[in-house]
Scaffold this motif. Structure first.
Motif, PDB file in Angstrom:
ATOM      1  N   GLU A 102     -43.407  91.033 -10.994  1.00 39.55           N
ATOM      2  CA  GLU A 102     -43.074  91.559 -12.307  1.00 39.55           C
ATOM      3  C   GLU A 102     -43.792  90.769 -13.402  1.00 39.55           C
ATOM      4  O   GLU A 102     -44.149  89.599 -13.221  1.00 39.55           O
ATOM      5  CB  GLU A 102     -41.563  91.497 -12.525  1.00 39.55           C
ATOM      6  CG  GLU A 102     -40.773  92.389 -11.570  1.00 39.55           C
ATOM      7  CD  GLU A 102     -39.281  92.330 -11.851  1.00 39.55           C
ATOM      8  OE1 GLU A 102     -38.895  91.668 -12.839  1.00 39.55           O
ATOM      9  OE2 GLU A 102     -38.513  92.949 -11.086  1.00 39.55           O
ATOM     10  N   LEU A 103     -43.974  91.434 -14.549  1.00 38.32           N
ATOM     11  CA  LEU A 103     -44.678  90.821 -15.671  1.00 38.32           C
ATOM     12  C   LEU A 103     -43.996  89.541 -16.123  1.00 38.32           C
ATOM     13  O   LEU A 103     -44.665  88.548 -16.446  1.00 38.32           O
ATOM     14  CB  LEU A 103     -44.767  91.819 -16.835  1.00 38.32           C
ATOM     15  CG  LEU A 103     -45.531  91.333 -18.077  1.00 38.32           C
ATOM     16  CD1 LEU A 103     -46.981  91.005 -17.720  1.00 38.32           C
ATOM     17  CD2 LEU A 103     -45.480  92.398 -19.179  1.00 38.32           C
ATOM     18  N   LEU A 130     -45.002  86.664 -13.974  1.00 40.79           N
ATOM     19  CA  LEU A 130     -46.345  86.188 -14.293  1.00 40.79           C
ATOM     20  C   LEU A 130     -46.348  85.379 -15.586  1.00 40.79           C
ATOM     21  O   LEU A 130     -47.131  84.437 -15.735  1.00 40.79           O
ATOM     22  CB  LEU A 130     -47.314  87.368 -14.401  1.00 40.79           C
ATOM     23  CG  LEU A 130     -47.540  88.153 -13.102  1.00 40.79           C
ATOM     24  CD1 LEU A 130     -48.519  89.292 -13.339  1.00 40.79           C
ATOM     25  CD2 LEU A 130     -48.039  87.247 -11.985  1.00 40.79           C
TER      26      LEU A 130
END
Length: 275
Positions: free
Chosen positions: A2-3, A6
């Motif tokens: 998932e963003l 990151l």
């Protein structure tokens, strides 16, 4: 991934890159940011999280290689620095002599360090003790340093700086804080001590990272590749910025502001942890 995961990799890379070579302890800051806030072990697992910290450290090492490539290449005969005297010049033996004490003690006490010295409480104490050493170096180091470039460092000075570097085996103490303080106390000016610190860090950090990567190879997974890549690139970019900025700063402000920051950070952490 998932963003948001990151984004965590980006933040941890930033923390590693900005603190690895400043005398404030990257290990201490990673323990603080990760253990108290981001908690990468909860979504990566213990071993992949440990491997990630190794990967981002390699990003910081690469930044040092980029900044000091001429000096590093000259040590192995791949580059000749103009005007460098052959007699008494800085060479690979200076680096080996400086590395030796920490390498020997690191191998001897690795298990003890891993079992007993990684934690918020021990980092707090290390931040304060390291700050005291930095203050002592600034206050009682020679007013007129006798060593103003790498080519003036003696083998004896390299070894004594290496002995002081052993203090950085205590997480939170800071490798650069220990070695720059040791260098200043034994006659190096602040910039030369910093240059020696960074160059000596390359084989030490690369060797330690390589051993850890091989040890954790079976724990590495392609599922975390994007997380590792983001962290590596982030650490490299921010370390590159941090090194160049620090080298222009250290000759002017010396170690005292960093010591004050360490004591303030330790005080805040002590309130959080012990209150």
């Amino acid at each position: 991934m998932e963003l948001f995961d990151l984004l965590k990799a980006l933040i941890l890379g930033l923390v590693e890159g900005m603190t690895e070579f400043a005398p404030v302890s990257s290990t201490g800051h990673l323990i603080i940011v990760d253990d108290m806030w981001l908690k990468s072990q909860e979504f990566l697992g213990k071993y992949p999280a440990n491997t990630f910290k190794i990967v981002i450290q390699l990003g910081s090492i690469l930044a040092v290689v980029v900044v000091f490539w001429k000096r590093l290449f000259s040590l192995v005969g791949l580059y000749k620095i103009d005007g460098q005297k052959q007699s008494g010049r800085f060479n690979l033996l200076h680096v080996i002599v400086g590395m030796l004490p920490a390498v020997v003690l690191g191998f001897a006490f690795k298990d003890f360090i891993d079992d007993h010295l990684f934690g918020i409480e021990t980092v707090i104490y290390a931040l304060v003790v390291g700050a005291v050493l930095m203050i002592i170096a600034d206050k009682f180091g020679p007013k007129n340093p006798t060593v103003n470039s790498l080519d003036e460092i003696s083998y004896r000075q390299a070894f004594t700086v290496g002995l002081v570097q052993c203090l950085s085996l205590w997480p939170g103490f800071s490798r650069s804080g220990a070695t720059i303080s040791g260098g200043v106390l034994f006659g190096l000016n602040h910039r030369t001590a910093a240059d020696f610190t960074f160059i000596m860090a390359v084989p030490i950090m690369f060797g330690a990272s390589l051993v850890s990567v091989l040890k954790n190879m079976d724990q590495m997974s392609m599922d975390y590749l994007s997380f590792y890549v983001v962290g590596f690139v982030s650490a490299f970019v921010f370390a590159l910025i941090s090194i160049r900025f620090f080298l222009t700063l250290i000759s002017r402000i010396k170690l005292m502001p960093f010591a004050i920051y360490r004591i303030a950070l330790a005080a805040v952490l002590a309130v959080i942890v012990f209150m």
